[in-house]
Design a protein around this motif. Structure first.
Motif, PDB file in Angstrom:
ATOM      1  N   THR A 218     -86.419  83.933 -45.385  1.00  0.00           N
ATOM      2  CA  THR A 218     -86.828  85.227 -44.841  1.00  0.00           C
ATOM      3  C   THR A 218     -88.279  85.157 -44.396  1.00  0.00           C
ATOM      4  O   THR A 218     -89.109  84.605 -45.110  1.00  0.00           O
ATOM      5  CB  THR A 218     -86.673  86.319 -45.920  1.00  0.00           C
ATOM      6  OG1 THR A 218     -85.345  86.261 -46.435  1.00  0.00           O
ATOM      7  CG2 THR A 218     -86.925  87.693 -45.358  1.00  0.00           C
TER       8      THR A 218
ATOM      9  N   VAL B  95     -91.283  87.794 -43.244  1.00  0.00           N
ATOM     10  CA  VAL B  95     -91.697  89.191 -43.082  1.00  0.00           C
ATOM     11  C   VAL B  95     -93.141  89.216 -42.600  1.00  0.00           C
ATOM     12  O   VAL B  95     -94.041  88.810 -43.331  1.00  0.00           O
ATOM     13  CB  VAL B  95     -91.596  89.965 -44.413  1.00  0.00           C
ATOM     14  CG1 VAL B  95     -91.883  91.436 -44.183  1.00  0.00           C
ATOM     15  CG2 VAL B  95     -90.244  89.790 -45.041  1.00  0.00           C
TER      16      VAL B  95
ATOM     17  N   ARG C  12     -95.386  94.709 -41.102  1.00  0.00           N
ATOM     18  CA  ARG C  12     -94.173  95.497 -41.200  1.00  0.00           C
ATOM     19  C   ARG C  12     -93.904  95.998 -42.615  1.00  0.00           C
ATOM     20  O   ARG C  12     -92.934  96.690 -42.844  1.00  0.00           O
ATOM     21  CB  ARG C  12     -92.963  94.659 -40.744  1.00  0.00           C
ATOM     22  CG  ARG C  12     -93.084  94.190 -39.350  1.00  0.00           C
ATOM     23  CD  ARG C  12     -93.214  95.382 -38.429  1.00  0.00           C
ATOM     24  NE  ARG C  12     -93.907  95.039 -37.205  1.00  0.00           N
ATOM     25  CZ  ARG C  12     -93.327  94.519 -36.152  1.00  0.00           C
ATOM     26  NH1 ARG C  12     -92.070  94.273 -36.176  1.00  0.00           N
ATOM     27  NH2 ARG C  12     -94.030  94.255 -35.083  1.00  0.00           N
TER      28      ARG C  12
ATOM     29  N   THR D 179     -89.513  96.783 -46.085  1.00  0.00           N
ATOM     30  CA  THR D 179     -89.898  97.137 -44.718  1.00  0.00           C
ATOM     31  C   THR D 179     -89.062  98.345 -44.326  1.00  0.00           C
ATOM     32  O   THR D 179     -88.307  98.867 -45.130  1.00  0.00           O
ATOM     33  CB  THR D 179     -89.616  95.987 -43.734  1.00  0.00           C
ATOM     34  OG1 THR D 179     -88.212  95.833 -43.613  1.00  0.00           O
ATOM     35  CG2 THR D 179     -90.230  94.695 -44.199  1.00  0.00           C
ATOM     36  N   ALA D 180     -89.188  98.771 -43.068  1.00  0.00           N
ATOM     37  CA  ALA D 180     -88.395  99.915 -42.613  1.00  0.00           C
ATOM     38  C   ALA D 180     -86.918  99.559 -42.514  1.00  0.00           C
ATOM     39  O   ALA D 180     -86.077 100.427 -42.389  1.00  0.00           O
ATOM     40  CB  ALA D 180     -88.908 100.403 -41.263  1.00  0.00           C
ATOM     41  N   ALA D 181     -86.586  98.277 -42.549  1.00  0.00           N
ATOM     42  CA  ALA D 181     -85.187  97.861 -42.505  1.00  0.00           C
ATOM     43  C   ALA D 181     -84.707  97.595 -43.920  1.00  0.00           C
ATOM     44  O   ALA D 181     -85.301  96.803 -44.644  1.00  0.00           O
ATOM     45  CB  ALA D 181     -85.038  96.608 -41.657  1.00  0.00           C
ATOM     46  N   ALA D 182     -83.603  98.271 -44.303  1.00  0.00           N
ATOM     47  CA  ALA D 182     -83.104  98.088 -45.658  1.00  0.00           C
ATOM     48  C   ALA D 182     -82.525  96.689 -45.847  1.00  0.00           C
ATOM     49  O   ALA D 182     -82.438  96.197 -46.967  1.00  0.00           O
ATOM     50  CB  ALA D 182     -82.046  99.133 -45.966  1.00  0.00           C
ATOM     51  N   ALA D 183     -82.147  96.043 -44.739  1.00  0.00           N
ATOM     52  CA  ALA D 183     -81.529  94.724 -44.847  1.00  0.00           C
ATOM     53  C   ALA D 183     -82.540  93.652 -45.249  1.00  0.00           C
ATOM     54  O   ALA D 183     -82.150  92.581 -45.694  1.00  0.00           O
ATOM     55  CB  ALA D 183     -80.881  94.345 -43.520  1.00  0.00           C
ATOM     56  N   THR D 184     -83.823  93.930 -45.078  1.00  0.00           N
ATOM     57  CA  THR D 184     -84.847  92.969 -45.461  1.00  0.00           C
ATOM     58  C   THR D 184     -84.755  92.723 -46.958  1.00  0.00           C
ATOM     59  O   THR D 184     -85.025  93.609 -47.748  1.00  0.00           O
ATOM     60  CB  THR D 184     -86.244  93.513 -45.128  1.00  0.00           C
ATOM     61  OG1 THR D 184     -86.272  93.866 -43.771  1.00  0.00           O
ATOM     62  CG2 THR D 184     -87.304  92.489 -45.433  1.00  0.00           C
TER      63      THR D 184
ATOM     64  N   LEU E   1     -93.192 102.234 -36.605  1.00  0.00           N
ATOM     65  CA  LEU E   1     -91.870 101.636 -36.406  1.00  0.00           C
ATOM     66  C   LEU E   1     -91.776 100.974 -35.046  1.00  0.00           C
ATOM     67  O   LEU E   1     -92.346 101.417 -34.096  1.00  0.00           O
ATOM     68  CB  LEU E   1     -90.817 102.733 -36.486  1.00  0.00           C
ATOM     69  CG  LEU E   1     -90.432 103.116 -37.896  1.00  0.00           C
ATOM     70  CD1 LEU E   1     -89.363 104.159 -37.839  1.00  0.00           C
ATOM     71  CD2 LEU E   1     -89.939 101.908 -38.643  1.00  0.00           C
TER      72      LEU E   1
END
Lengths: 476, 179
Positions: free
Chosen positions: B114, B116, B120, B144-149, B179
């Motif tokens: 991963t 990052v 972000r 991060t703003a993405a829950a998948a991170t 964002l």
């Protein structure tokens, strides 16, 4: 507006342009100090009636759930007790409705929309305007009759409670214009007068085209076939009316939703462009409107169902570039609408995408995975594809129903490389790109070395891509 | 059991050498996880599986006859297989702080890496459960703003976890973006 010294320190960092943010913050605090410009409003007076159907629905639900009991109770009911019950219930419901309406206030400050609500449990929501992802104004059928509308700001983390329902139609439009003007970075004094930004229409979907496109999609026919075939079979098998009804009704509902429901919802689809961003209007009975300010779109997907491909304009020789109809979906963080164009010829859809993501052209050809990928995903490996331009990361999947996703580099939150044991044996790997709208775009089955290269290059691109992005306050 | 442990470490070390020779690209400085995490996980494995082995040997053995005690081989096998697996998994976890982004790499069979970018990061979390606290460990999780991170680093030294948290927060603020 006198500004006390030292107020800027209370500001959040990282709004792109510190000087501008400082100025806005000072004005906001100044307003609060003097307490004259923050005007609290109430919702439209018909609001208490919007839950009027709820007790009736509860009664009906109880009667359906337990018919015998309901009948027994009904026979016991006399006129006097009925009147007595109504005399108690009606004023109580009316009082509750009135009080919730009375205690709900909203106000617009320099930087926030504040919603104060609750009679017993107080709730105050402060929604930061520069964080707006989209503004929705919806007018359900009944609300259209009365002349009111719902307004909702899409910000990460807001939910159903944070919508303003209902406002007068003119008021909702004026409020939307004001909120957008303030979010865009106009000075608070002028935000009132800016008014609605002019709209330039980009695309309108004719009703005939929409109807044909729905007739040409597999989901419509699949659900219809299920609704027609399954209940008779079930009747033959069980001879039980209740079982058949319990299965047939949901199936019919699904068939209706995927055909008539879709037509009614997507009727009169119009996409327009204004300085405030993208405007989407649609609906036959319930009208919905969405404004997406510039730079809020996280992902755009071009979906191409099998039967749409050869439709529309005469097809060209290049099978890869395709000429038929496409559907365009978009992801905006916090927004429930995910359709940009329900159906349009490919060139028109691409011209809309070029307006939504400025400077982005859909790459004509995507690179397939290496041939050995067929050992991981037989046949369907041909559907996967990848292209990276200087602005977007593009990945395709699906063989019959092709879907091409475009992610601007600036919107990428994190990049991940994943490799299972079988993929490693074949020297392949997947690259996932996560966006802020909680969607992940995946380039599957790339060559392992290429994937590692892509992982790091994409991380660099998404980091530097942010620099070219427009500021949150798009008029600043 | 000691034998199994030594064998596992030998094998795992060899495997670590293989990943060490991965192609070098602007040389991220990888940091592994402290040994305490492996010790904790192995102890938990033993604490759960040794009594289970004994129970699986004694209960059917005494009630239904000595032959039934072979059931004990099941948890025993799991224990002997899990011991080196934990070692390999522990070795596979590593992270690197680069100038602009954080790298986390993990997994043996299902590998995942991963990246990052610091700008972000929305939130950095340091968590430590009761068992982890007893072993002096703490985990760091990035949002991060993405829950998948899925960017978490388990089982760090608490001081290191706090240093990482402070550094990541600082870098995140400096490079922050919406964002």
């Amino acid at each position: 507006m006198n500004t006390p010294p030292g107020t800027p320190s209370a500001l959040p960092a990282g709004n792109g342009d510190p000087a501008r943010a400082d100025a806005a913050g000072v004005e906001a605090t100044g307003e609060e100090a003097t307490g004259e410009t923050v005007v609290e409003h109430r919702l439209h007076p018909v609001t208490p009636l919007r839950r009027a159907w709820a007790p009736v629905a509860v009664l009906i639900g109880w009667a359906v759930h337990d018919p015998d009991q309901a009948q027994r109770q009904l026979t016991r009911l006399t006129t006097t007790s009925l009147l007595l019950g109504l005399a108690v219930l009606l004023p109580a419901a009316a009082l509750y409705g009135f009080l919730t309406w009375w205690f709900t206030h909203f106000s617009v400050t320099g930087t926030e929309l504040r919603i104060r609500t609750g009679l017993v449990f107080r709730r105050t929501a402060h929604i930061r305007l520069e964080r707006i992802q989209a503004v929705d104004v919806t007018r359900p059928l009944l609300a259209r009759v009365v002349g009111v509308a719902k307004l909702k700001l899409d910000v990460i983390g807001t939910d159903k409670k944070d919508e303003l329902a209902y406002l007068g139609e003119a008021h909702a439009r004026a409020l939307r214009a004001e909120l957008l003007a303030r979010a865009a970075g106009f000075a608070p004094e002028t935000a009132h007068e800016v008014g609605e930004a002019p709209v330039r229409p980009l695309l309108h979907v004719p009703a005939g085209v929409l109807a044909v496109s729905i007739l040409l999609s597999g989901a419509t026919w699949g659900s219809l076939a299920a609704a027609v075939v399954v209940p008779p079979l079930l009747w033959l098998a069980t001879h039980s009316l209740w079982t058949v009804l319990a299965v047939a009704l949901p199936l019919l509902g699904a068939a209706g939703a995927s055909s008539v429901g879709r037509f009614v919802g997507e009727y009169g689809w119009t996409v327009g462009e204004s300085p405030d961003g993208l405007r989407i209007d649609h609906g036959l009975l319930d009208r919905a409107h969405e404004t997406v300010p510039p730079g809020r779109v996280q992902t755009v997907r071009i979906v191409e169902p099998l039967l749409w491909r050869r439709w529309g304009s005469p097809r060209s020789s290049g099978a890869e570039s395709g000429k038929g109809w496409v559907r365009v979906e978009l992801d905006v963080a916090g927004s429930s609408n995910s359709v940009l164009v329900p159906v349009a010829p490919r060139e028109m859809a691409e011209s809309v995408i070029a307006r939504v993501l400025p400077g982005v052209a859909v790459p004509p050809a995507l690179i397939r995975p290496p041939r050995r990928a067929r050992w991981c995903v037989p046949f369907w490996w041909r559907g996967y594809g990848l292209a990276v331009t200087d602005r977007v990361f593009v990945a395709r999947h699906g063989l019959l129903r092709r879907s091409v996703a475009l992610v601007p580099h600036a919107k990428v939150q994190s990049v991940r490389l994943a490799q299972g044991p079988w993929e490693r044996f074949k020297g392949l790997a997947d690259v996932h790109v996560d966006t802020g709208a909680n969607k992940t775009v995946t380039a599957r089955l790339r060559d392992a070395d290429e994937a590692v290269e892509l992982l790091h290059a994409q991380a660099d691109r998404s980091r530097t891509g942010r620099g070219e992005a427009r500021p949150d306050r798009w008029m600043a | 059991m000691d034998d199994a442990g030594h064998a596992a470490e030998g094998g795992a070390a060899g495997w670590g050498g293989v990943t060490g020779s991965a192609p070098s690209r602007d040389e991220p400085v990888w940091t592994g996880l402290p040994r305490g995490l492996l010790r904790m996980r192995r102890l938990l494995l033993v604490v759960w599986l040794v009594p289970l082995t004994v129970a699986a040997a004694l209960v059917p053995g005494l009630l239904a006859g000595p032959g039934w005690a072979v059931f004990a081989l099941l948890p025993l096998g799991l224990l002997l297989w899990g011991w080196p697996m934990l070692g390999r998994n522990w070795l596979s976890w590593r992270y690197a702080e680069r100038a602009d982004d954080l790298l986390i790499s993990r997994g043996v069979l299902w590998r995942e890496e991963t990246v990052v970018p610091y700008g972000r990061m929305q939130l950095v979390e340091v968590t430590s459960g009761p068992v982890e606290r007893h072993f002096g460990l703490a985990g760091v999780q990035l949002h991060t703003a993405a829950a998948a991170t899925d960017a978490r680093i388990p089982g760090l030294d608490p001081a290191e976890a706090e240093r990482l948290r402070d550094r990541l927060t600082e870098l995140g603020e400096a490079r922050s973006a919406g964002l």
